[in-house]
Design an enzyme around this catalytic site. Structure first.
Site, PDB file in Angstrom:
ATOM      1  N   CYS A   2       8.765   4.399  -0.474  1.00  0.00           N
ATOM      2  CA  CYS A   2       9.980   4.647   0.304  1.00  0.00           C
ATOM      3  C   CYS A   2      10.007   3.794   1.581  1.00  0.00           C
ATOM      4  O   CYS A   2       8.966   3.515   2.166  1.00  0.00           O
ATOM      5  CB  CYS A   2      10.037   6.099   0.721  1.00  0.00           C
ATOM      6  N   ARG A  28       8.517  -3.320  -1.604  1.00  0.00           N
ATOM      7  CA  ARG A  28       7.564  -2.220  -1.639  1.00  0.00           C
ATOM      8  C   ARG A  28       7.755  -1.341  -2.866  1.00  0.00           C
ATOM      9  O   ARG A  28       6.914  -0.508  -3.166  1.00  0.00           O
ATOM     10  CB  ARG A  28       7.716  -1.366  -0.379  1.00  0.00           C
ATOM     11  N   TRP A  74      11.386   6.155  -3.486  1.00  0.00           N
ATOM     12  CA  TRP A  74      10.509   6.061  -4.646  1.00  0.00           C
ATOM     13  C   TRP A  74      10.221   7.512  -5.022  1.00  0.00           C
ATOM     14  O   TRP A  74       9.557   8.235  -4.277  1.00  0.00           O
ATOM     15  CB  TRP A  74       9.224   5.323  -4.275  1.00  0.00           C
ATOM     16  N   ASN A  98      10.197   9.677   4.535  1.00  0.00           N
ATOM     17  CA  ASN A  98       9.099   9.151   3.720  1.00  0.00           C
ATOM     18  C   ASN A  98       7.979  10.168   3.764  1.00  0.00           C
ATOM     19  O   ASN A  98       7.677  10.703   4.830  1.00  0.00           O
ATOM     20  CB  ASN A  98       8.557   7.849   4.298  1.00  0.00           C
ATOM     21  N   GLY A  99       7.334  10.380   2.620  1.00  0.00           N
ATOM     22  CA  GLY A  99       6.219  11.321   2.583  1.00  0.00           C
ATOM     23  C   GLY A  99       6.504  12.458   1.626  1.00  0.00           C
ATOM     24  O   GLY A  99       7.449  12.394   0.823  1.00  0.00           O
ATOM     25  N   GLU A 475     -10.249  -5.337 -13.209  1.00  0.00           N
ATOM     26  CA  GLU A 475      -9.133  -5.919 -12.469  1.00  0.00           C
ATOM     27  C   GLU A 475      -8.209  -6.702 -13.413  1.00  0.00           C
ATOM     28  O   GLU A 475      -6.979  -6.623 -13.305  1.00  0.00           O
ATOM     29  CB  GLU A 475      -9.677  -6.803 -11.331  1.00  0.00           C
ATOM     30  N   LYS A 479      -4.230  -5.872 -14.002  1.00  0.00           N
ATOM     31  CA  LYS A 479      -3.161  -6.854 -13.780  1.00  0.00           C
ATOM     32  C   LYS A 479      -2.233  -6.901 -14.982  1.00  0.00           C
ATOM     33  O   LYS A 479      -1.016  -6.887 -14.857  1.00  0.00           O
ATOM     34  CB  LYS A 479      -3.726  -8.266 -13.543  1.00  0.00           C
ATOM     35  N   GLU A 482      -0.126  -3.534 -15.332  1.00  0.00           N
ATOM     36  CA  GLU A 482       0.931  -3.223 -14.364  1.00  0.00           C
ATOM     37  C   GLU A 482       2.140  -4.142 -14.476  1.00  0.00           C
ATOM     38  O   GLU A 482       3.255  -3.692 -14.259  1.00  0.00           O
ATOM     39  CB  GLU A 482       0.411  -3.117 -12.928  1.00  0.00           C
ATOM     40  N   HIS A 498     -20.304   2.560 -28.399  1.00  0.00           N
ATOM     41  CA  HIS A 498     -20.561   4.001 -28.313  1.00  0.00           C
ATOM     42  C   HIS A 498     -19.275   4.802 -28.508  1.00  0.00           C
ATOM     43  O   HIS A 498     -19.188   5.941 -28.074  1.00  0.00           O
ATOM     44  CB  HIS A 498     -21.233   4.335 -26.984  1.00  0.00           C
ATOM     45  N   LYS A 595       4.596  -1.147  -3.714  1.00  0.00           N
ATOM     46  CA  LYS A 595       3.626  -2.032  -3.066  1.00  0.00           C
ATOM     47  C   LYS A 595       2.711  -1.249  -2.142  1.00  0.00           C
ATOM     48  O   LYS A 595       1.523  -1.514  -2.053  1.00  0.00           O
ATOM     49  CB  LYS A 595       4.380  -3.116  -2.284  1.00  0.00           C
TER      50      LYS A 595
END
Ligand code: M6R
Length: 600
Positions: A2, A28, A74, A98-99, A475, A479, A482, A498, A595
């Site tokens: 947000c 973001r 968001w 926001n929050g 990583e 990538k 996402e 296993h 973001k």
């Protein structure tokens, strides 16, 4: 995540300022947007599901106003739709937030008993309701805000307009970032300085449990008891968030190619000589290092763990911040907690940091955004110099983090006499001449594009490795997931048999890196096991191997283990990028992602 923008001015020009700010915050990640402004004494609220562009189109042509607040949402509580988008208005109160209001359900029931009805599923509407309730009760805005802060659990950066108060914006803050920008006969509010950078560089930071009253030429900030505070006016030194994409099609591609420069810039103060290296903090008094972070930043921590343990003989543990907060952390004075964050605003990392700080144990941070909440809370900060990272998928911030952690581990190893001077000098030289080793990896584009063509229609892809290469597999897999939305898993190469090897069928792509001469052959044996079961294997290595069983071998130059992760991750970044591109994905703003993850 947000974003908030607000402004009050002596001119009737604030709508473009609000829209500019929202556009700057778009990177973001968000799913709906809205704004509210006063026009001829009437409060107008416009909201849309989707992009700021759609919001812009919804605003009545030639609208003018001197005061307004705006938001990109968001979704956390309630679906992505116009009703749940901010601003929320209840009675005399209109807010953007926001929050997360954690006790919103309890508050909602109480307010319903008092006769309040709510239209949305959002926790923010409950916050607006509570503010309205106290304002009606006390008829005093200070008392209202102070009571609100006492009653609400969770995190909030709130920007508020009050009916019959056409010249003031009120702000309240706890655990979500909020700044107040100072202009000329015009003041601003934002969740992030770059949102208002076009208009001012001067700003105040609001701390937890502080609130403020902002008019066109006055900014007043108070503590939770209502005492007026004398705050320091800061000057923003960072760059604008809307840096140009240049000739690149996406920010992500641009940022991948910037790595050559950003790594150098980050480690430059430490690589000219051993004396320079020793300007890094001395960690030798610590018996254990804990690294705490989220996502890609946590993956950078895994690289550091390997280097600290193998080369400086220092025990190192890595924790996901969201888990760390609720664990027994076994802290003592001999433990250093290192927090890694690009944005410096990640809620879980910040909460974990506060937990360590409350107990007064030592903290150090690797942070990209200067003056961010995490940077301000830490005892000591080492900044990565990655510049503004716009693409949601972190690339240049990650390599800057691992470069900085590598020189820190190297300096610790040297101080603890675990590594010879001659070897240290050789590694420093490798850092100084990183151009020569990194550019060939970046330029190997055709190879990455071809691999992308082979995998972009697949549903499941595996990434395997041992030691450092396992951390890189994690990583690489993140990538790909996402930005291309292809399911992938990272596995320790030796662990596959296993259980998970049952998922390997004909043509399943398996990526691996084998960059450690002690365990290379083991990883290659694990690859042979999956090749025997039909997998198509792609290998990144510095070893001279020619083996037609592999679909592709990507060669990187031989460098020390302190630089290898940097060279190895680049093919993974670019393969993910070209795969997502072939799939037509929104690469810089992948679905559902933000973001800066400012909620827990
Ligand atoms: O800003 P931070 O470094 O604290 O962010 C942590 C993660 O949210 C972040 O690395 C995330 O995993 C990235 N989108 C990955 O590309």
């Amino acid at each position: 995540m947000c974003g908030i923008v607000g402004t009050v001015s002596d001119k009737n020009n604030i709508i473009p300022i609000l829209l500019d700010g929202l556009k700057t915050l778009e990177y973001r990640g968000y799913d709906s947007a809205g704004l509210s402004y006063l026009k001829d004494g009437n409060l107008i609220i416009n909201k849309v599901e989707g992009r700021v562009k759609a919001l812009e189109q919804k605003i009545e042509k030639n609208s003018i106003s001197h005061i307004g607040i705006a938001h990109t949402r968001w979704a956390t509580h309630g679906k992505v739709n116009e009703i749940n988008a901010h601003p929320h208005q209840v009675g005399k109160i209109t807010i953007v937030h926001n929050g997360i209001i954690e006790n919103y359900n309890k508050l909602k029931h109480k307010l319903k008993d008092k006769g309040y009805n709510f239209k949305s599923e959002s926790d923010t509407e409950i916050a607006a309701g509570l503010l309205d309730y106290y304002f009606k009760k006390y008829e005093n805005i200070d008392k209202t805000i102070q009571k609100f802060m006492k009653k609400v659990d969770g995190s909030y950066a709130i920007c508020m307009l009050l009916e019959n108060d056409p010249n003031t914006i009120y702000v309240i803050k706890k655990d979500s970032p909020l700044i107040i920008g100072q202009g000329k006969n015009e003041n601003y509010i934002a969740s992030d300085v770059p949102a208002i950078l076009k208009y001012t560089k001067n700003y105040y930071i609001l701390e937890d449990y502080e609130y403020g009253k902002i008019t066109k030429n006055n900014i007043k900030i108070y503590d939770k008891e209502g005492n007026i505070l004398k705050k320091q006016l800061k000057e923003y030194k960072g760059s604008s968030a809307t840096s140009d994409k240049g000739t690149y099609e996406h920010y992500m591609l641009k940022e991948i190619f910037e790595q050559n420069t950003t790594i150098r810039k980050t480690v430059n103060p430490y690589i000219n000589s051993i004396n320079d290296l020793l300007t890094l903090p001395d960690l030798t008094k610590y018996e254990r290092i804990d690294i705490i972070a989220c996502g890609t930043a946590m993956h950078a921590g895994l690289i550091a763990k390997y280097l600290f343990e193998q080369y400086s003989n220092t025990k190192c543990e890595v924790f996901l911040a969201s888990e760390y907060r609720y664990q027994n952390n076994f802290l003592n004075n001999k433990v250093l907690s290192i927090f890694i964050s690009q944005s410096g605003e990640t809620a879980d990392t910040l909460a974990a940091l506060k937990k360590v700080k409350e107990k007064n144990y030592d903290t150090l941070g690797i942070v990209n955004v200067k003056e961010s909440s995490i940077a301000r809370t830490l005892d000591k900060v080492l900044y990565t110099e990655a510049g503004t990272e716009i693409a949601v998928a972190s690339t240049k911030a990650y390599t800057a983090q691992i470069a900085l952690l590598s020189v820190l581990a190297l300096s610790t190893a040297y101080r603890k006499k675990q590594i010879k001077e001659e070897k240290v000098n050789k590694i420093l030289e490798e850092f100084r001449s990183i151009n020569q080793t990194i550019i060939p990896v970046l330029e190997n584009i055709k190879t990455y594009e071809n691999i992308a063509k082979e995998i972009y229609q697949k549903n499941d892809i595996f990434y395997i490795g041992r030691g450092l290469d396992y951390a890189l597999a994690m990583e690489g897999s993140l990538k790909l997931k996402e930005i291309s939305y292809i399911h992938s898993e990272a596995y320790a190469a030796g662990e596959l048999k296993h259980g998970t090897i049952s998922l390997i069928t004909k043509d399943t792509p398996v990526f691996a890196s084998a960059t450690n001469k002690i365990i290379n052959s083991k990883t290659i044996s694990n690859l042979k096991e999956v090749i025997s079961r039909g997998a198509k294997c792609y290998l990144i290595t510095d070893k001279d191997i020619e083996d037609e069983n592999f679909k592709q071998i990507i060669k990187i130059k031989k460098v020390s283990m302190f630089l290898k992760p940097i060279l190895t991750i680049i093919p993974y970044q670019l393969i993910a990028y070209y795969t997502a591109k072939l799939k037509g994905c929104d690469i810089d703003k992948p679905r559902n992602l933000a973001k800066s993850v400012t909620v827990e």
